[in-house]
Design an enzyme around this catalytic site. Structure first.
Site, PDB file in Angstrom:
ATOM      1  CG  ASP A 159      -1.539   0.999   1.392  1.00  0.00           C
ATOM      2  OD1 ASP A 159      -1.790   2.192   0.583  1.00  0.00           O
ATOM      3  OD2 ASP A 159      -2.419   1.144   2.121  1.00  0.00           O
ATOM      4  CB  CYS A 189      -8.489   5.772   8.360  1.00  0.00           C
ATOM      5  SG  CYS A 189      -9.894   6.854   7.996  1.00  0.00           S
TER       6      CYS A 189
END
Ligand SMILES: Cc1ncc(COP(=O)(O)O)c(C=O)c1O
Length: 414
Positions: free
Chosen positions: A199, A369
């Site tokens: 990511d 998050c």
């Protein structure tokens, strides 16, 4: 072009809020957009509009050519060999879901597992957790130490004790700025037959990425964190693994031949790009990469980490502040990017952020998050951390404003 002067290219920084200038310190959430990106998008929407891959006329051919040349630019930007390995999606989140959805079609046995880490953003955590729950296989989370560094011994233990199908890991934490040792992670995963998804949502605007050298299987990122417009992301994959990814959307552009009884699909990358794409997003991403190519990468890193180090130094002078992952900042050995998380001890982080907001200093507070990481660092009770994140357009005055606003917050709240 010197990074010290980059701020002049970002028109938003000349704006005022309530008559005062402001300091934008939330670049990990999204980056501001430079003139060349705004101009490229505006030019397309004003005078070059046509759909891609369709027309038999000049405008459409031109836009198709521009669109495909950005695929080549992205491919070069991340060190991939072939533009066909670049799939345009809506964002990093969609890129991950595209891969995780395809993993639904695999057959699983007891002992199979997916590995993520405690550093992950929810978008690289929840899709895999849900997949594992649905398939009844193990969802393994590599722990971090108090500084947010991954426990690679535990990781290796997972690889030895389970049949790990995929390791999905961030290249740089959006909360702590910690940069993971991706080359070691990949080598170990491959030794044990697991694929690796990286990511790059945060690392993409900071350090050079070399998918070929790293031998990574998948890589994802979002355009909006790389100075480009919203609603555009990238999925890179090795040819053989991308070829095995199933389509999760069907429609125009991705088909070769359709009859009433069956459909023949296009080759990569079009097979995975159903429907009209975000053309202005792609054009904007191309302009963003061209803009970034004007800078010397090491000067950019020096500029951002210079400000980062100044911030840490100043925060270290305030005894009521606790900084996370701060011992990594001295190491100029790729362990840290320009993201600083901290708390004012005994104070709820949103109260601090609110006072900073009143001072026109824009940071983020909360769990960013990444709730599993906030739990690991015992941050839930104080409402997560305060995060200041920097970019090429950040300036010394932003750090000074932040620090003086923190002193003000301390005075009011303690
Ligand atoms: C590390 C990381 N991964 C994934 C994402 C998700 O990106 P997007 O919301 O653009 O899909 C983010 C966004 O903050 C992030 O920081």
């Amino acid at each position: 072009v010197l990074p010290e002067n980059a701020w002049k290219d970002f028109p938003q920084l000349a704006q005022k809020i309530q008559g005062r200038s402001y300091s934008y310190l939330d670049s990990a959430a999204t980056t501001l957009k430079p003139w060349p990106v705004l101009e490229a998008v505006s030019k397309f929407l004003t005078s070059d509009v046509a759909n891609v891959h369709r027309g038999a006329y000049r405008l459409s051919d031109n836009v198709t050519e521009s669109f495909e040349s950005v695929r080549t630019q992205v491919s070069q930007w991340i060190g991939s060999q072939d533009p066909r390995q670049i799939i345009f999606t809506k964002g990093a989140t969609e890129s991950i879901n595209l891969v995780s959805n395809s993993f639904r079609n695999l057959e699983y046995k007891k002992g199979d597992a997916i590995v993520v880490t405690q550093l992950e953003h929810h978008s690289n955590f929840v899709p895999w957790q849900q997949l594992c729950q649905e398939k009844g296989i193990d969802f393994l989370v590599v722990p971090v130490n108090d500084q947010g560094v991954l426990d690679l011994d535990k990781y290796e233990e997972f690889l030895k004790n389970y049949r790990v199908k995929l390791v999905s890991v961030t290249l740089m934490s959006n909360v702590l700025g910690v940069i993971t040792d991706i080359q070691t992670i990949i080598q170990l995963a491959h030794k044990h037959g697991a694929l690796v998804l990286g990511d790059a949502a945060q690392l993409i605007s900071f350090q050079a990425i070399d998918v070929k050298k790293w031998d990574i299987d998948f890589l994802v990122f979002s355009g909006h964190k790389l100075f480009a417009p919203y609603g555009l992301g990238v999925l890179y994959g090795k040819f053989d693994v991308l070829n095995q990814i199933s389509c999760y959307q069907f429609g125009g552009s991705m088909v070769l031949k359709v009859t009433q009884s069956q459909t023949q699909f296009q080759e990569l990358p079009y097979r995975l790009e159903a429907g009209t794409p975000n053309i202005e997003g792609v054009i904007g991403l191309g302009a963003a990469i061209s803009y970034l190519n004007k800078f010397d990468r090491s000067q950019m890193i020096e500029h951002e980490m210079g400000l980062h180090n100044l911030l840490i130094q100043e925060l270290n002078l305030i005894s009521e502040i606790k900084i996370f992952a701060h011992h990594l900042w001295q190491a100029n050995d790729n362990q840290k990017g320009p993201v600083v998380s901290f708390i004012l001890k005994g104070v709820h982080s949103s109260d601090v952020a609110q006072i900073l907001n009143q001072e026109n200093v824009f940071v983020r507070s909360g769990v960013h998050c990444a709730q599993p990481l906030a739990e690991r660092l015992d941050l839930i009770k104080c409402g997560g951390s305060i995060r200041a994140s920097l970019s090429v357009y950040s300036q010394k005055k932003d750090i000074e404003k932040l620090i003086s606003a923190i002193y003000k917050a301390k005075e009011i709240l303690l």
